[in-house]
Design an enzyme around this catalytic site. Structure first.
Site, PDB file in Angstrom:
ATOM      1  N   ASN A   8      -2.280   5.643  -4.809  1.00 60.90           N
ATOM      2  CA  ASN A   8      -1.547   4.820  -5.785  1.00 60.90           C
ATOM      3  C   ASN A   8      -1.958   3.347  -5.717  1.00 60.90           C
ATOM      4  O   ASN A   8      -1.309   2.502  -6.319  1.00 60.90           O
ATOM      5  CB  ASN A   8      -0.037   4.952  -5.559  1.00 60.90           C
ATOM      6  CG  ASN A   8       0.410   4.446  -4.189  1.00 60.90           C
ATOM      7  OD1 ASN A   8      -0.407   3.951  -3.409  1.00 60.90           O
ATOM      8  ND2 ASN A   8       1.687   4.567  -3.891  1.00 60.90           N
ATOM      9  N   HIS A  54      -2.039   1.471  -2.926  1.00 60.20           N
ATOM     10  CA  HIS A  54      -1.434   0.651  -1.870  1.00 60.20           C
ATOM     11  C   HIS A  54      -2.477   0.208  -0.851  1.00 60.20           C
ATOM     12  O   HIS A  54      -3.482   0.885  -0.639  1.00 60.20           O
ATOM     13  CB  HIS A  54      -0.227   1.346  -1.207  1.00 60.20           C
ATOM     14  CG  HIS A  54      -0.538   2.477  -0.294  1.00 60.20           C
ATOM     15  ND1 HIS A  54       0.311   3.556  -0.122  1.00 60.20           N
ATOM     16  CD2 HIS A  54      -1.588   2.717   0.547  1.00 60.20           C
ATOM     17  CE1 HIS A  54      -0.206   4.383   0.759  1.00 60.20           C
ATOM     18  NE2 HIS A  54      -1.346   3.906   1.185  1.00 60.20           N
ATOM     19  N   GLU A  84       3.383  -0.852  -1.519  1.00 56.50           N
ATOM     20  CA  GLU A  84       3.376   0.107  -2.614  1.00 56.50           C
ATOM     21  C   GLU A  84       3.363  -0.626  -3.960  1.00 56.50           C
ATOM     22  O   GLU A  84       3.637  -1.827  -4.025  1.00 56.50           O
ATOM     23  CB  GLU A  84       4.623   1.008  -2.500  1.00 56.50           C
ATOM     24  CG  GLU A  84       4.740   1.762  -1.159  1.00 56.50           C
ATOM     25  CD  GLU A  84       3.745   2.918  -1.006  1.00 56.50           C
ATOM     26  OE1 GLU A  84       2.741   2.979  -1.734  1.00 56.50           O
ATOM     27  OE2 GLU A  84       3.984   3.782  -0.130  1.00 56.50           O
TER      28      GLU A  84
END
Ligand code: F6R
Length: 243
Positions: free
Chosen positions: A138, A140, A145
């Site tokens: 994602n 990160h 995050e």
């Protein structure tokens, strides 16, 4: 502009990554390294252990700071990042234990907060020479995050579901994957003088495509690295397939 090194496969990426670290250690025996866990750096650590065994480098005066650690997992647990770092690197080289820094996330909530703040203060004083990073599916970096401010310093983070899914391969079931971690913030990572990010395999195709698309957005944390002046991205053929 990010420098991109394209390699054939995981092993070649590991060699290329290790070479950067090995040379840097040779040039500066007192170097301060920022280190990562996960699958991506394992090959780099293997090569560094080999360089140590071959007498090319010493960790005698090297200091290290790790990116992150799970909350609620003891050091002795083989899923802790403390365990991982010793198992993959520290136990096999001549580093001094007092020069190893890994965020500790033990005790009550307020104790963990205090450890978090202390780690942040230590990082501010330390000034990392080279930071090693992997990248989450994602986007990160560390456990920052999507949505995390680029000004974020070390903090206790609630892990994204995607991250817990990605990491469940190391646990018996998703329920065992921790829900929280302590992580360096994006700001701490950006303070490193140099950043080396390694991404390999099909699971990283999207992330690598977004990373190299040049768009800077907090919804893709690794894109902050476009504002850093010395970033090397090492990718293999699989991870680069969508480019
Ligand atoms: C690890 C870390 C994470 C990982 C990322 C990729 O200390 O901070 O950002 O680098 O989740 O993990 P792997 O390499 O296992 O794909």
């Amino acid at each position: 502009k990010m420098k991109v090194i394209r390699c054939k496969n995981y092993d070649e990426c590991s060699k290329a990554g290790a070479e950067i670290f090995s040379k840097a250690i040779e040039n500066n025996p007192n170097i301060i390294l920022g280190l990562a866990t996960g699958s991506s750096p394992i090959g780099i650590y293997k090569n560094l252990v080999k360089d140590y065994q071959d007498g090319k480098i010493s960790f005698k005066d090297v200091k290290t700071y790790n990116l992150d650690e799970y909350v609620g997992i003891s050091r002795e647990n083989d899923q802790s990042y403390y365990y991982f770092m010793h198992d993959n690197l520290f136990n096999h080289v001549d580093i001094k234990e007092q020069n190893v820094h890994i965020p500790s996330a033990r005790g009550t909530e307020s104790e963990i907060k205090a450890q978090c703040n202390a780690y942040n203060e230590a990082l501010k004083k330390a000034s990392i020479d080279i930071q090693l990073l992997g990248i989450g599916g994602n986007g990160h970096i560390g456990f920052n995050e999507p949505g995390t401010s680029f000004e974020q310093e070390t903090f206790v983070v609630t892990l994204a579901e995607r991250t817990r899914e990605d990491n469940k391969r190391f646990f018996n079931s998703i329920d065992e994957v921790p829900t929280h971690a302590i992580t360096m913030g994006i700001k701490n990572i950006m303070n490193a003088k140099k950043v080396v990010l390694v991404a390999t395999g099909a699971n990283k195709q999207e992330a690598v495509k977004k990373l190299l698309s040049n768009e800077i957005t907090t919804s893709f944390p690794a894109s902050a690295l476009h504002m850093h002046k010395d970033v090397v991205v090492i990718i293999d053929e699989e991870a680069g397939k969508m480019l």
